[in-house]
Design an enzyme around this catalytic site. Structure first.
Site: not given
Ligand code: AMP
Ligand code: TRP
Length: 327
Positions: A112, A194, A197
């Site tokens: 980061k 992937k 967010k």
């Molecule tokens: P984050 O968006 O990185 O804060 O992730 C929050 C949760 O969503 C975590 O459990 C990640 O593993 C899941 N997650 C985030 N992006 C994906 C994606 N593209 N596909 C599946 N799971 C996701």
């Protein structure tokens, strides 16, 4: 006795269908089985610059979304981290028991901070101490996290063990659980990365609050390939991703889906996919609108959660203060 599970989620960015299918749906399904605490980690969010108004709005938006997705305030607690000051207070004390060397090994800080090491906040460096406080305040048994957060949970374990061996049993030693890799949803614009967010490209992600028209337009523009056949095939990431999303929203099996689209074209697949997503998100979106139309009710759901768990946090904090000679 049910196992205590603590999950933290940052109120930044937009929650998308990848988050929903792989994380939120499992949280909702796990409620009868575990004693769940879901925490919207606004104190973690300010480790990087935030617009104050946006941050506050996003914390409430996320709370409403999680309740709308099925987090049940009768079974689980959902709260905003900064509403319980014990998080900050315990984080300070833990700071004084975490060796610099442990912290310097944290790989997420290195990623980061990148080349801005001298400019980023001390809070960003100290992020894992606050996360350890979140977990340890509530006698947490298990912390479901993605691979990227595992090292932080291990640090929480290490500091709990270190503190216990210095002062006697104080903390429950938590463990990280990596949920079975559910749906891995890829970006619609680039199916080799992937869905994320933090990606801002308009065609990248389907967010839980997207309107039906936004969903249709994003799906219709999704990247595919120049082949024709509609099959689950990891070597064709675009079509595979659309089919995977279809599978999760429709509940049909892969062979049923392949049979359904046999002889059809990508435009048919995209049209049908957009409709299952629109219909799949409809109940969540309408509950979300109800919840946000009544902010007093939403705030009272959050404060009821806080009153259930604040005594647990304060009890842990008092014990820790007592052990180290404070208070
Ligand atoms: P984050 O968006 O990185 O804060 O992730 C929050 C949760 O969503 C975590 O459990 C990640 O593993 C899941 N997650 C985030 N992006 C994906 C994606 N593209 N596909 C599946 N799971 C996701
Ligand atoms: N760091 C986690 C993330 O970015 C969020 C988080 C904060 C968390 N505190 C936590 C997760 C405690 C689990 C337990 O995803």
């Amino acid at each position: 006795m049910k196992k205590r599970v603590f999950s933290g989620i940052q109120p930044t960015g937009n929650i998308h269908i990848g988050n929903y299918l792989s994380a939120i749906k499992h949280w909702v399904a796990s409620q009868p089985e575990y004693d769940n605490i879901f925490c919207i980690v606004d104190l973690h969010a300010i480790t990087v610059p935030q617009d104050p108004k946006v941050l506050k709005a996003k914390s409430l938006e996320l709370a409403a979304l999680l309740f709308a997705a099925g987090i049940d305030p009768q079974q689980s607690v959902l709260f905003v981290q900064s509403h319980i000051s014990a998080h900050s207070e315990l984080a300070w004390i833990l700071n004084c028991f975490i060796p610099m060397g442990w912290m310097q090994r944290m790989t997420q800080f290195k990623e980061k901070a990148g080349t801005q090491r001298e400019q980023v906040s001390v809070g960003l460096f100290d992020y894992p101490a606050l996360m350890a406080a979140d977990i340890l305040l509530y006698n947490t048994d298990e912390v479901p996290v993605g691979e990227d957060q595992k090292q932080h949970v291990e640090l929480a374990r290490d500091v709990a063990q270190r503190f216990n061996s210095l002062y006697g049993e104080t903390f429950v030693v938590p463990r990280a659980v990596i949920p079975p890799s559910g749906a891995r949803i890829m970006g619609l614009d680039d199916p080799t990365s992937k869905m994320s967010k933090s990606e801002t490209n308009a065609g990248h992600a389907i967010n839980l609050l997207d309107s039906p028209d936004e969903i249709r337009s994003k799906v219709m523009r999704a990247t595919t390939d120049s082949l024709r056949e509609i099959r689950f095939d990891e070597n064709r990431p675009g079509v595979n991703n659309l089919l995977t999303i279809y599978e999760h929203f429709s509940g049909l099996s892969q062979s049923e889906i392949e049979a359904k689209f046999d002889g059809k074209g990508y435009a048919d697949l995209k049209r049908e996919l957009a409709e299952v997503i629109v219909e799949g998100l409809r109940p969540l979106q309408s509950r979300y609108r109800e919840l946000t139309a009544d902010p007093t009710h939403l705030n009272s759901l959050l404060s009821e959660g806080v009153s259930k768990i604040r005594p647990i946090a304060e009890k842990t904090l008092r014990l820790v203060q007592d052990r180290v000679g404070l208070g």
